[in-house]
Structure formats: C-alpha cells, structure tokens
Enzyme design. Structure first.
Site, PDB file in Angstrom:
ATOM      1  N   ASP A  20       0.832  -1.203   0.000  1.00 25.33           N
ATOM      2  CA  ASP A  20       0.000   0.000   0.000  1.00 25.33           C
ATOM      3  C   ASP A  20       0.865   1.251   0.000  1.00 25.33           C
ATOM      4  OD1 ASP A  20      -2.351   1.388  -0.052  1.00 25.33           O
ATOM      5  OD2 ASP A  20      -2.745   1.230   2.094  1.00 25.33           O
ATOM      6  N   GLY A  23      -0.165   5.452  -4.350  1.00 20.29           N
ATOM      7  CA  GLY A  23      -0.823   6.719  -4.701  1.00 20.29           C
ATOM      8  C   GLY A  23      -0.250   7.874  -3.903  1.00 20.29           C
ATOM      9  N   HIS A  37       2.367   3.570  -9.004  1.00 23.42           N
ATOM     10  CA  HIS A  37       2.212   2.135  -9.277  1.00 23.42           C
ATOM     11  C   HIS A  37       3.440   1.598 -10.028  1.00 23.42           C
ATOM     12  CE1 HIS A  37      -1.710   2.124  -7.573  1.00 23.42           C
ATOM     13  NE2 HIS A  37      -2.298   2.802  -8.532  1.00 23.42           N
ATOM     14  N   GLU A  67     -12.284  -5.284  -4.705  1.00 26.64           N
ATOM     15  CA  GLU A  67     -12.889  -3.943  -4.567  1.00 26.64           C
ATOM     16  C   GLU A  67     -12.174  -2.910  -5.450  1.00 26.64           C
ATOM     17  OE1 GLU A  67     -11.956  -5.885  -1.846  1.00 26.64           O
ATOM     18  OE2 GLU A  67     -14.009  -6.594  -1.561  1.00 26.64           O
ATOM     19  N   LEU A 131      10.883 -20.406  -5.173  1.00 27.31           N
ATOM     20  CA  LEU A 131      10.031 -19.519  -4.368  1.00 27.31           C
ATOM     21  C   LEU A 131       8.634 -19.657  -4.937  1.00 27.31           C
ATOM     22  CD1 LEU A 131       9.504 -17.023  -2.427  1.00 27.31           C
ATOM     23  CD2 LEU A 131      10.015 -15.573  -4.393  1.00 27.31           C
ATOM     24  N   SER A 196      -7.917  -5.507   5.253  1.00 32.72           N
ATOM     25  CA  SER A 196      -8.535  -5.159   3.968  1.00 32.72           C
ATOM     26  C   SER A 196      -8.930  -6.372   3.114  1.00 32.72           C
ATOM     27  CB  SER A 196      -7.611  -4.240   3.156  1.00 32.72           C
ATOM     28  OG  SER A 196      -7.409  -3.033   3.845  1.00 32.72           O
TER      29      SER A 196
HETATM   30  C1  FPP Z   1      -2.174   0.073  -3.343  1.00 34.07           C
HETATM   31  O1  FPP Z   1      -1.698   1.393  -3.266  1.00 34.07           O
HETATM   32  C2  FPP Z   1      -1.652  -0.560  -4.542  1.00 34.07           C
HETATM   33  C3  FPP Z   1      -2.405  -1.111  -5.541  1.00 34.07           C
HETATM   34  C4  FPP Z   1      -3.873  -1.136  -5.540  1.00 34.07           C
HETATM   35  C5  FPP Z   1      -1.755  -1.679  -6.744  1.00 34.07           C
HETATM   36  C6  FPP Z   1      -0.559  -2.539  -6.457  1.00 34.07           C
HETATM   37  C7  FPP Z   1       0.284  -2.590  -7.659  1.00 34.07           C
HETATM   38  C8  FPP Z   1       1.626  -2.608  -7.633  1.00 34.07           C
HETATM   39  C9  FPP Z   1       2.438  -2.690  -6.428  1.00 34.07           C
HETATM   40  C10 FPP Z   1       2.377  -2.528  -8.921  1.00 34.07           C
HETATM   41  C11 FPP Z   1       2.542  -3.713  -9.766  1.00 34.07           C
HETATM   42  C12 FPP Z   1       2.351  -5.045  -9.198  1.00 34.07           C
HETATM   43  C13 FPP Z   1       2.690  -6.174  -9.826  1.00 34.07           C
HETATM   44  C14 FPP Z   1       2.385  -7.487  -9.201  1.00 34.07           C
HETATM   45  C15 FPP Z   1       3.390  -6.160 -11.125  1.00 34.07           C
HETATM   46  P1  FPP Z   1      -2.738   2.588  -3.345  1.00 34.07           P
HETATM   47  O2  FPP Z   1      -2.946   2.928  -4.783  1.00 34.07           O
HETATM   48  O3  FPP Z   1      -3.988   2.219  -2.614  1.00 34.07           O
HETATM   49  O4  FPP Z   1      -1.960   3.721  -2.605  1.00 34.07           O
HETATM   50  P2  FPP Z   1      -2.577   4.862  -1.674  1.00 34.07           P
HETATM   51  O5  FPP Z   1      -3.199   4.160  -0.487  1.00 34.07           O
HETATM   52  O6  FPP Z   1      -1.380   5.677  -1.295  1.00 34.07           O
HETATM   53  O7  FPP Z   1      -3.564   5.621  -2.514  1.00 34.07           O
END
Ligand code: FPP
Length: 255
Positions: A20, A23, A37, A67, A131, A196
């Site tokens: 997390d 963003g 991302h 979600e 792994l 979550s």
């Molecule tokens: C949560 O952060 C992250 C996601 C919903 C996307 C996760 C994706 C990656 C880590 C990139 C690529 C992954 C792979 C497996 C190639 P958020 O967007 O909710 O962040 P915030 O809470 O700061 O808004």
C-alpha cells in the site's frame, strides 16, 4: 480441533504483503498515481530478490483486490496495462530463477490477453521449487471463503461428501493457497492498520507487522526489520507460554 500447530520457525516460511501507498508516494511528488504504481512494480522485484536471497519459501502479494475494480476507470486501465507489461517482461526471468508463479482471485474479470499470460506464466513455472510467488489479483478474502463453501456444497449435492464431514480441514483444503503453509508473517506498508479483505482464512494465526513506509520506498532494510521483529515474537497458537516452551525444547510441535 486440528492438531497442535508448529512453533514459530525463526525465518518465516511464507510472507504475505499488502503493498500500500503507491498513490500517496506519487502525490508527494505531485505526480499522477500511475507513477506510484510503476515505482511499486520496481519494489515488487526488490521484494522477490530479498525472498530468494533469504530462502523464504513462499511470498504472496496483494496486487489488486476485488474492490479495486471500483477505482476510476483510467487508473484500472493503466494498472491492467502495467500488469500485462510486467507479465511480458518478468516471467521468463522469474522462471530462470526457479520461481513458481501463480495467481489467486477471480481471473475471469480480466481481459483475455491478461488471462492468457497468467495461464502461460503458471504453466511455464509450475515445476519450479525456488520460491512460490502468488499474486492476489481480483482477490477478496470473503470471496475466497465463499468459493470454498460453494465447492463443498457442490460435493455434498453430488453425494461425494456428507455435511457432517465438513470441518476446518475440509474448508482449509479448498481456499486459495491450500497447498502452502499459512503465512507466518503479514506485512502491510503505507501506515494503515487493516487487513482489507486479504487472506481472511489463511491469516488466522499469522504475525502482523505494519510500517509507515510507502510501498515504492521499500528496501531490504524495511524487510529485514519485519523479519527481525518476527523472529522475536512468541507464537502460542492459543496455548500457554509454558506449553510452547516445552514443545520447543522437545521439538514435539513441528509441523
Ligand atoms: C495500493 O496502493 C496498490 C495497488 C492497488 C496496486 C498494487 C500494484 C503494484 C504494487 C504494482 C505492480 C504489481 C505487480 C504485481 C506487477 P494505493 O494505490 O492504494 O496507494 P494509496 O493508499 O497511497 O492511494
């Protein structure tokens, strides 16, 4: 009741992570969320490298929740493109390094190109033992349990299973990752203290570790802190500290 669980190994056999903070990482740089991302995808590689180096057997990453489909369409679309590119770019190298890749969640919601690449990645790497990397995509813990319950109902309706045979082991055998030890260590970056809807069944006795570090800022030092903290925990699995100590001394609680 199931058999007494294992005492804690000092290194987790299975680590599960909520990645997390992408963003917020981007917002702090006044950049679009997608930049966060992309930086998050680099942190995924770092995390896999770390697990391979430390001999951690299984890593499960929450990449996209059931979600998350409700996010703005442009963010969902860009994330799909990022997943697709990551699959094209990384899978051969993961295979070379002995990683077995699999995806958990409702893959039917992805478009055909992504589904084909997921299937291909699983097929290519299915024989690897280095792994066990599981990517939770379009995944929800409640949905996972509901799917397992439905599978049991189908077996009862078909006469292959009696309702009285439905117990914890029956359900445990039908949720995602049933062939792996449950996660020993759960990590969430980004500062929120929540699970979550991740692996609700599987996390029952997992040690939880939270950090303010945003996912794209992840480094080996943060992961090492999590491992060090994990190694200091006493895992009792509902027993007393005395029972755990005597079982450790005689090694009678091995899995
Ligand atoms: C949560 O952060 C992250 C996601 C919903 C996307 C996760 C994706 C990656 C880590 C990139 C690529 C992954 C792979 C497996 C190639 P958020 O967007 O909710 O962040 P915030 O809470 O700061 O808004």
């Amino acid at each position: 009741m199931s058999a007494p669980p294992a005492t804690a190994p000092r290194t987790p056999r299975h680590v599960a992570i909520i990645m997390d903070g992408n963003g917020r990482w981007a917002a702090r740089r006044r950049r679009p969320r997608m930049i966060g991302h992309r930086a998050g995808a680099r942190a995924v590689n770092l995390c896999i490298d770390f697990c391979l180096e430390r001999g951690i057997g299984a890593l499960t990453l929450f990449a996209f929740s059931s979600e998350n489909w409700g996010r703005p369409a442009d963010e969902v679309g860009a994330l799909m493109k990022l997943f697709l590119n990551a699959l094209d770019r990384e899978v051969v190298e993961l295979h070379r390094r002995g990683v077995r890749v699999r995806f958990i969640g409702d893959r039917s919601r992805f478009d055909a190109g992504i589904i084909a690449r997921m299937d291909a990645a699983e097929g290519l790497t299915s024989g690897n033992t280095g792994l066990a990397l599981s990517i939770a995509a379009s995944y929800g813990g409640r949905q996972d349990i509901a799917t397992a319950a439905r599978a049991l109902a189908v077996e009862v309706a078909a006469g292959r299973l009696r309702p009285e045979d439905i117990d914890e082991a029956a359900l445990a055998g039908r949720v995602a990752l049933a062939d792996l030890p449950p996660p020993d260590l759960f990590i969430r970056t980004g500062g929120d203290l929540r699970i979550s809807n991740f692996l609700l069944w599987q996390l029952a006795y997992t040690e939880l570790w939270f950090t303010e570090t945003l996912w794209p800022d992840l480094d080996a030092g943060v992961l090492q802190q999590a491992l060090d903290d994990f190694a200091s925990r006493e895992r009792r699995f509902g027993l007393t500290g005395e029972q755990v100590a005597s079982a450790s001394a005689t090694d009678t609680m091995a899995p």
